[in-house]
Write a protein that holds these residues in place. Structure first.
Motif, PDB file in Angstrom:
ATOM      1  N   TYR A 158       1.174  -1.207   0.373  1.00  0.00           N
ATOM      2  CA  TYR A 158      -0.127   0.201  -0.127  1.00  0.00           C
ATOM      3  C   TYR A 158       1.053   1.250  -0.012  1.00  0.00           C
ATOM      4  O   TYR A 158       1.373   2.126   0.919  1.00  0.00           O
ATOM      5  N   GLU A 653       1.862  -2.027   8.513  1.00  0.00           N
ATOM      6  CA  GLU A 653       0.575  -2.658   7.550  1.00  0.00           C
ATOM      7  C   GLU A 653       0.498  -2.289   6.034  1.00  0.00           C
ATOM      8  O   GLU A 653      -0.712  -3.827   6.034  1.00  0.00           O
TER       9      GLU A 653
ATOM     10  N   LYS C  39       1.925   4.577  12.405  1.00  0.00           N
ATOM     11  CA  LYS C  39       2.701   5.682  13.753  1.00  0.00           C
ATOM     12  C   LYS C  39       3.877   6.289  12.875  1.00  0.00           C
ATOM     13  O   LYS C  39       4.960   6.654  13.396  1.00  0.00           O
ATOM     14  N   GLU C  40       4.915   5.579  11.916  1.00  0.00           N
ATOM     15  CA  GLU C  40       5.977   6.109  11.067  1.00  0.00           C
ATOM     16  C   GLU C  40       5.424   6.420   9.850  1.00  0.00           C
ATOM     17  O   GLU C  40       4.772   6.494   8.814  1.00  0.00           O
ATOM     18  N   ASP C  42       4.888   6.972   5.737  1.00  0.00           N
ATOM     19  CA  ASP C  42       4.807   6.208   5.013  1.00  0.00           C
ATOM     20  C   ASP C  42       4.090   5.262   5.852  1.00  0.00           C
ATOM     21  O   ASP C  42       4.195   3.528   4.525  1.00  0.00           O
ATOM     22  N   THR C  43       2.881   4.624   6.945  1.00  0.00           N
ATOM     23  CA  THR C  43       2.968   3.709   6.780  1.00  0.00           C
ATOM     24  C   THR C  43       1.872   4.037   6.767  1.00  0.00           C
ATOM     25  O   THR C  43       1.154   5.253   7.549  1.00  0.00           O
ATOM     26  N   PRO C  44       0.919   2.952   6.538  1.00  0.00           N
ATOM     27  CA  PRO C  44      -1.030   3.534   7.213  1.00  0.00           C
ATOM     28  C   PRO C  44      -1.397   2.358   8.376  1.00  0.00           C
ATOM     29  O   PRO C  44      -0.692   1.805   8.820  1.00  0.00           O
ATOM     30  N   GLY C  46      -4.787   0.949  10.401  1.00  0.00           N
ATOM     31  CA  GLY C  46      -5.596   0.123  10.057  1.00  0.00           C
ATOM     32  C   GLY C  46      -4.978  -1.158   9.945  1.00  0.00           C
ATOM     33  O   GLY C  46      -3.629  -2.034  10.236  1.00  0.00           O
ATOM     34  N   THR C  47      -5.738  -2.114  10.249  1.00  0.00           N
ATOM     35  CA  THR C  47      -5.343  -3.479  10.084  1.00  0.00           C
ATOM     36  C   THR C  47      -5.030  -4.204   8.181  1.00  0.00           C
ATOM     37  O   THR C  47      -6.430  -3.635   7.481  1.00  0.00           O
ATOM     38  N   TYR C  48      -3.977  -5.039   7.584  1.00  0.00           N
ATOM     39  CA  TYR C  48      -3.869  -5.129   6.443  1.00  0.00           C
ATOM     40  C   TYR C  48      -4.864  -6.170   6.108  1.00  0.00           C
ATOM     41  O   TYR C  48      -4.945  -6.716   7.245  1.00  0.00           O
ATOM     42  N   PRO C  49      -5.656  -6.045   5.193  1.00  0.00           N
ATOM     43  CA  PRO C  49      -6.241  -4.886   3.814  1.00  0.00           C
ATOM     44  C   PRO C  49      -6.550  -3.919   3.597  1.00  0.00           C
ATOM     45  O   PRO C  49      -6.914  -3.166   2.735  1.00  0.00           O
ATOM     46  N   VAL C  51      -6.758  -0.760   5.136  1.00  0.00           N
ATOM     47  CA  VAL C  51      -5.669   0.386   5.553  1.00  0.00           C
ATOM     48  C   VAL C  51      -5.896   1.677   4.829  1.00  0.00           C
ATOM     49  O   VAL C  51      -6.547   1.387   3.304  1.00  0.00           O
ATOM     50  N   ARG C  52      -5.147   2.211   5.242  1.00  0.00           N
ATOM     51  CA  ARG C  52      -5.380   3.977   5.255  1.00  0.00           C
ATOM     52  C   ARG C  52      -4.638   4.964   5.688  1.00  0.00           C
ATOM     53  O   ARG C  52      -4.167   4.609   6.205  1.00  0.00           O
ATOM     54  N   MET C  53      -4.292   5.627   4.176  1.00  0.00           N
ATOM     55  CA  MET C  53      -2.553   6.500   4.739  1.00  0.00           C
ATOM     56  C   MET C  53      -2.626   7.912   3.723  1.00  0.00           C
ATOM     57  O   MET C  53      -3.594   7.338   2.233  1.00  0.00           O
ATOM     58  N   THR C  54      -2.727   9.038   4.421  1.00  0.00           N
ATOM     59  CA  THR C  54      -2.657  10.109   3.026  1.00  0.00           C
ATOM     60  C   THR C  54      -1.934  10.690   3.660  1.00  0.00           C
ATOM     61  O   THR C  54      -1.479  10.931   4.782  1.00  0.00           O
TER      62      THR C  54
END
Lengths: 709, 433, 217
Positions: A158, A653, C39-40, C42-44, C46-49, C51-54
């Motif tokens: 992702y 994740e 937490k870091e 470029d990490t999303p 949620g739990t795979y799959p 997941v969310r990130m912006t």
């Protein structure tokens, strides 16, 4: 500098240019006398894409005039030749849409492509297609077709690209071919394929002999006639040449001719994909069957739909050519090849777009270097086959860091008689040289960028080379001169640029290029000039002419019959597959993706970028991390039979369980975190059917395990 | 044994070896402090723990990189301001309410204030990035800024204290000029034509009385403006609270009174002034200490309840950080040992008169002041480490930083000791009454 | 300023353009890209799959009701007529109250004598109009006042954004590009409930993350 200790020991002594070039000339001449001229290997690569000094530059000219062997810019140092190979097998060439064409698409699949991080300027086009463009008045302007494109991202990770997509589909790495075949299956079953297009522009109706696997030819049926392909005409219920007028070629069925069963290629395709119903594809790819079905239906109905493939996700695999052929087949049966808003594009354009006079530049007086793909270098050094290699020069390339199986590469370099490396920095490759030459940057020499995006760009020399640097052209000139070939290097850079430009039919002069700076290629100057007229934005195969033996899209290709893959079958990855017994020992697929903070190894030594990412890290899913007792901030050992590395972890994740990723290109932490210690140099023999793209480094096709260190 | 004037003057006349050893040690420590300060001035504030930590996990947070913009310098500043409250609180109360019994501790409290305020100012000088530009505060000072209120209030407080102390000391100085002939010139000059007549004395008393009235609101203002530096920050969880002004003022009074008790006990023990600084006096001070401590604990509980019951997420993050996160190892010992034990010691005499033990309460007062320093640390730092958008890491003071603030303690002690050697620490009048 | 989060790639080009234009030393960034997700960086979440990130680029919000301007004891922080909150590096005494008061954690501080990379011995990096700041002073985004004052130039971050996600203009002019975007698209500002009245508007991303999950970097 000259090395004063054993290779790799880091002991250097400063010497003069004269001494350096004399030494090189002497050594190369000696090597040529003892082992033949091809024992000297020159390997420039994509450290620079400029015409005189870079990837099609002076290194090859030099190799040609001294009769050495050389790697080729369309070669395989970075896993970028499986896709071009596949494209050549099915379409006859490797070409791509100008990505501004994406605004014409209703659907865009970013397949194995992290565009937002690996090709930032082009992501703009995807965003414009998806969001429309915002004008200077602040108004959102929609796209020509009035809609906004749905963007789908297929990737086991992702990434930033996924955040800007409408749908993210996680796939088991290396199984993209199965997905494509399954989608074709759905489309054919639902009768969503473009029958007219398929019949007229692909080999679909051509009958294939089941005994020889070859196409049925007219002379097979009636002796003494031509080699025309034959089809079954539904009207007359006879087998006739394909170009007969007023016929209705059948795409399905089984017929008899020339004493054997013959089926239309499309029937064979249908038979193949019927082995991949969505339920089966779900087992292989890990994608839910309903997702595959919906994706296929949308792809076929949201016309036109474009596929933007990545070099990484698709081409860094042993069977990348099969995958790419399957994807092109998928696009072809929907009629999307050669139309605006469609197509399968990896590279924004071809690899070399302008019709420059390469033969006179690279092969003066018809002299030619002997092609030895970089992936075959180690074998040549180790075994002397196809010919011995005893000396090498690596310009424009960080070979040791970026070639697969670093330990093997280092061993090969150490066993050579003589190694020269020219670079701007003391790279890991330079560590293993006998002589290191300092290279001038692009601001310190005249050159031009030869395309790759339908523009020619002039690169003026801004300042004289600082300190003792020289341009690659000057270096090769000096050595050539000492080897008695100076007459091939006695002109100025401007002369050579003019020479290259002389191949352009439009007559563009160097003076014009200099004053304009950037010139959009005239239609006549396109490398694909055979297929006029060009449309804007550029769409390859717009005239539906394909440089294949049949002139059509050959999803069934005779050249691959010896390798049992005339159709784009699906094969499990050569190493990174659960079917591989090695998987019991090393159950994690090791990806080495491209990071946004580097261009391969370039920019890795910039303090600002290193502020953002101080150390390289391994992305790992929490499930895999927990199973191995790994916590945030731990350093781990990643290992397999070829080598091991120590690297920090980043638990996320955003990566598929069973898959880990460590970004390639790091050389600041060489060799502790050099990811290529774990990759391999396996060559897929099937790729030999396309000479230019005959070997490919399958970086992602790698298995490892991880443990806390 | 009744203490007489001669006994009060003993510290001025006799100086034993213990004293020289003590002062010598303090000077050495002060020398180390000066070296550390020099290091900070030449290398910048990066020598402190507030600095960027380039390899910290949340490296890029906070504009520079991790850490907290304020740390133990500001904590120490609040601490010294708190200590300074004792002096005038006690002294003024004694004068205004005519609590003759406690006159014996009045001066030692005033001197405490006198010494604490410059130390507070010094703590801020250590904290600013450009101490060479401090005059900008005078040239460009903006009165909308809470820090400027601090500057004005503290300066006023300091001036008032000096005048108050001088006026109340003047009579004694005059006497010393006569009683210590060796230093007559020094004292005579200092007395500045003190006439010593009844009218003169009456005028002094009258002035001091009015000054005492004026000083109390100044004192309250001082610590209130210090609290406003924090309490008005809408951006900061756990700071943005209406209770801060009174919370800080009460806290200051507690730590001040505790400090005065400590001093009173020390002098009593050191110079054997048991008959002057009687158990009654100590009991009275401890009574006051106990009562304000209870008020303080009440305010603390109210604060804690408000932020943890149903707080916005930012507040909860800071609370978690403090109670169960990285700073829990500071917080719980603070609550249980730092405040719990002194509270118990101070409350014991309520139930049984015989449980009053001056030495035990002395220990309680010392613990209390240490606890207050730590308490202010837990007010300043956790909130800064948890800005509204994300957490920024950990703040651990460096040795240089710690040495610098310890420098204020050494110098305060030195100044105090200097005063004790020059002037009677208990008003000579106290003996006569 | 308007930042379109439905287009932000999280590529850091704006941050680097800013760093180059303003000669920021090692350790100081006026513009940073926060990851709203795990937490870091470029990490999303949620739990795979699932997941969310912006991404959220953040720089000085140039608030109309700026807490930093209010608390600066020497008035080094001032709001200009055109709305830019300007930090006078010559007047700053380094008290770091602005770092404390800013709800967005924007001002940076020169803890150590600044180290420019490349160093300024051969030539000064960045615009000549932007001086190198000394040790012990705070610094922050200036909306490239030196470019804005010249004429039609926009801040460096606006110009270098490859995704076309950043816009700059006159919020008081209802016909300006930024005003039009604000009128036609839904926008939000950071922490509006604090009353700071920031001048930076964000167009929300298409795949939003729950607001609690912002992580540094």
């Amino acid at each position: 500098m000259k090395s004063t200790g054993p290779r790799g020991s880091g002991q250097w002594e400063q010497i003069s240019w004269d001494e350096a070039t004399t030494t090189i000339a002497t050594k190369f001449t000696e090597t040529a006398q003892k082992y033949g001229p091809t024992a000297v290997y020159i390997a420039p690569y994509t450290g620079s894409i400029s015409a005189l000094n870079g990837v099609i530059g002076a290194g090859y000219r030099f190799a040609s005039v001294i009769g050495a062997s050389a790697g080729d810019f369309e070669g395989d140092n970075e896993g970028d030749s499986a896709s071009p190979c596949g494209a050549n097998e099915i379409l006859g060439s490797f070409d791509g849409h100008d990505l501004s064409d994406l605004r014409n698409s209703r659907m865009i699949i970013l397949w194995g492509n992290n565009l937002a991080e690996t090709d930032v300027p082009d992501m703009r086009f995807v965003l414009d297609a998806r969001e429309g463009t915002i004008t200077s008045e602040g108004v959102t302007q929609p796209n020509p077709n009035g809609t906004t494109a749905k963007v789908v991202n297929i990737d086991p990770r992702y990434t930033s690209t996924a955040t800007l997509s409408d749908q993210w589909i996680s796939i088991r790495p290396g199984t993209d071919g199965a997905l494509a075949l399954s989608m074709i299956n759905v489309i054919i079953n639902e009768q969503l394929h473009n029958v007219d297009y398929v019949t007229n522009y692909t080999v679909a109706p051509f009958l294939v002999r089941q005994d020889t696997q070859l196409f049925l030819r007219q002379k097979d049926v009636t002796t003494g006639t031509s080699t025309k392909y034959m089809v079954y005409d539904s009207n007359s219920k006879t087998i006739v040449p394909y170009d007969q007028s007023g016929i209705a070629p059948s795409l399905t069925g089984s017929y008899t001719a020339a004493g054997t069963t013959c089926k239309p290629a499309f029937q064979l395709l249908t038979d193949l994909v019927s082995q991949y119903p969505t339920s089966e594809a779900e087992k292989i790819t890990g994608i839910p069957a309903s997702t595959i079905e919906n994706l296929a239906k949308e792809f076929a109905t949201m016309s036109p739909a474009a596929i933007k493939a990545g070099f990484g996700g698709i081409s860094h695999w042993y069977y990348g050519d099969l995958t790419y052929r399957a994807m092109i087949t998928l696009s072809a049966i929907c009629g999307y090849i050669g139309v605006h808003g469609g197509g399968v594009t990896t590279y924004n354009g071809a690899l070399l777009d302008a019709a420059l006079d390469l033969p006179d530049w690279l092969n003066p007086d018809k002299k030619a270097y002997t092609y030895l793909p970089p992936l075959s270098f180690c074998a040549a050094v180790e075994t002397g086959k196809p010919f011995p290699v005893k000396a090498a020069w690596f310009p424009v390339d960080n070979f040791v860091n970026q070639q697969g199986d670093t330990n093997r590469t280092i061993a090969a370099l150490k066993s050579l008689d003589f190694v020269v490396v020219s670079d701007m920095f003391l790279s890991p490759t330079a560590q293993y040289a006998d002589i290191v030459l300092p290279v001038a940057t692009q601001y310190e020499r005249e050159d031009m960028l030869p395309g790759g995006n339908y523009y020619l760009q002039y690169m003026p020399k801004i300042i004289d080379p600082l300190w003792e640097c020289k341009s690659d052209l000057d270096m090769f000139a000096e050595v050539a001169q000492k080897m008695g070939q100076g007459n091939y290097f006695d002109k100025t850079p401007d002369d050579y640029l003019s020479l290259l430009l002389s191949g352009l039919p439009s007559g563009l002069t160097l003076d014009t290029l200099k004053s304009e700076g950037v010139v959009a290629l005239d239609e006549k100057d396109y490398g694909t000039a055979a297929f006029q007229p060009i449309t804007q934005p550029y769409v390859p195969y717009y005239q539906q002419h394909f440089p294949t033996p049949s002139g059509r899209i050959e999803f069934y290709a005779e050249s691959l019959i010896p390798y049992s893959m005339p159709l784009p079958i699906y094969n499990e990855p050569i190493e990174a597959s659960p079917t591989n017994p090695l998987y019991q020992k090393y159950p994690l697929v090791f990806l080495t993706c491209h990071t946004k903070f580097r261009t391969h190894t370039q920019w890795d030594n910039l303090p600002w970028l290193r502020e953002i990412i101080p150390k390289s890290f391994l992305e790992i899913n929490p499930i895999d991390a927990q199973a191995r007792g790994i916590d945030d901030g731990d350093t781990v050992t990643v290992f397999n039979d070829r080598g091991s590395i120590q690297i920090l972890t980043r638990i996320t994740e955003g990566i598929r369980p069973g898959v880990v990723n460590a970004y390639q290109g790091d050389w600041q932490e060489f060799p502790t975190a050099t990811v290529n210690m774990l990759t391999h140099q396996k060559i897929n023999p099937a790729q030999s059917v396309v000479f230019l793209f005959q070997s490919n480094t399958a970086y992602y096709d790698t298995l490892v395990d991880v443990k806390k260190s | 044994m009744k203490v007489n004037e001669g006994s009060l003057l003993q510290p001025l006349l006799k100086t034993g070896t213990a004293f020289y050893v003590f002062v010598g040690a303090l000077l050495v420590l002060t020398g180390w402090f000066l070296y550390c300060w020099y290091t900070q001035l030449s290398e910048g504030l990066i020598v402190t723990g507030m600095r960027s930590v380039y390899n910290a996990p949340n490296y890029m947070a906070y504009g520079v990189a991790g850490g907290s913009p304020w740390g133990i310098y500001v904590t120490t500043f609040i601490f010294w301001i708190g200590i300074s409250h004792a002096g005038i609180a006690i002294s003024a109360s004694v004068r205004l309410m005519n609590l003759v019994k406690y006159k014996v501790v009045a001066r030692m409290a005033e001197v405490l204030t006198l010494v604490a305020l410059p130390m507070a100012a010094l703590s801020i000088v250590f904290d600013v990035g450009r101490p060479d530009r401090l005059f900008n505060l005078l040239q460009f000072g903006r009165f909308q800024a809470p820090l400027l209120w601090d500057l004005s209030a503290i300066t006023t407080y300091f001036m008032a204290t000096i005048i108050y102390l001088y006026l109340s000391l003047r009579g004694d100085i005059d006497e010393l000029a006569r009683k210590l002939p060796k230093r007559e010139k020094f004292y005579k000059r200092l007395a500045m034509n003190y006439e010593g007549t009844e009218t003169d004395k009456a005028r002094h008393t009258q002035t001091l009385w009015w000054l005492a009235i004026a000083i109390i609101p100044i004192m309250v203002t001082v610590h209130s403006v210090v609290s406003f530096v924090f309490g008005l920050m809408v951006a900061r969880a756990e700071w943005y609270s209406t209770i801060f002004a009174i919370y800080f003022v009460v806290g200051a009074i507690v730590s001040g009174v505790a400090a005065v008790y400590s001093l009173a006990w020390i002098f009593r023990w050191l110079y054997k002034w048991q008959s002057l600084i009687t158990d009654e006096v100590l009991k009275g001070i401890s009574w006051a200490l106990r009562n304000v401590l209870i008020i303080y604990l009440y305010l603390w509980i109210a604060e804690v309840l408000t932020t943890s019951y149903m707080g916005p997420s930012a507040e909860l993050r800071v609370s978690d950080f403090l109670w169960s996160g990285p700073y829990a190892v500071i917080f719980w010992p603070l609550a249980i040992i730092g405040f719990g034990i002194p509270a118990i010691i101070l409350l014991m005499p309520v139930f049984a008169k015989r449980l009053f033990n001056p030495m035990l309460i002395f220990i309680a007062s010392i613990i209390l002041n240490i606890a207050f320093w730590i308490k202010r640390f837990t007010i300043v730092v956790p909130s800064l480490l948890n800005p509204p958008l994300y957490q920024t890491g950990i703040y651990i003071p460096t040795i240089t930083e710690a040495s610098i603030i310890l420098g204020t303690f050494w110098m305060a002690t030195l100044l105090y000791v200097l005063f004790v050697k020059m002037f009677p620490i208990i008003e000579l009048d106290a003996v006569r009454e | 300023m308007v930042i379109d989060l439905s287009r932000c790639l999280g590529c850091w080009t704006c941050a680097l353009g800013c760093k180059a234009e303003n000669d920021e030393p090692i350790g100081i960034w006026w513009n940073r890209i926060l990851t709203t997700g795990g937490k870091e960086m470029d990490t999303p979440s949620g739990t795979y799959p699932d997941v969310r990130m912006t991404y959220m680029p953040i720089n000085c919000q140039h608030c109309d009701n700026a807490p930093c301007v209010k608390v600066c004891p020497v008035g080094a922080l001032r709001k200009r007529d055109d709305g830019i909150v300007f930090l006078d590096w010559d007047r700053c005494i380094g008290c770091r109250y602005c770092l404390v008061a800013c709800p967005y954690g924007i001002p940076a501080f020169n803890w150590a004598p600044p180290v420019q990379v490349p160093d300024n011995s051969q030539f000064k990096l960045g615009a000549p109009a932007v001086p190198v700041r000394p040790v012990g002073v705070a610094e922050k985004c200036t909306f490239c006042f030196h470019r804005v004052d010249v004429g039609n130039l926009t801040p460096a971050c606006i110009e270098v954004c490859p995704a076309g996600a950043r816009f700059f203009g006159d919020l008081d002019d209802p016909n300006s590009q930024v005003s039009q975007i604000i009128q036609t698209k839904p926008t939000m500002r950071l922490r509006e409930e604090l009353g700071t009245e920031p001048s930076v508007y964000y167009v929300p991303p298409r795949n939003p993350t729950r607001p609690q999950e912002v992580s540094a970097t």
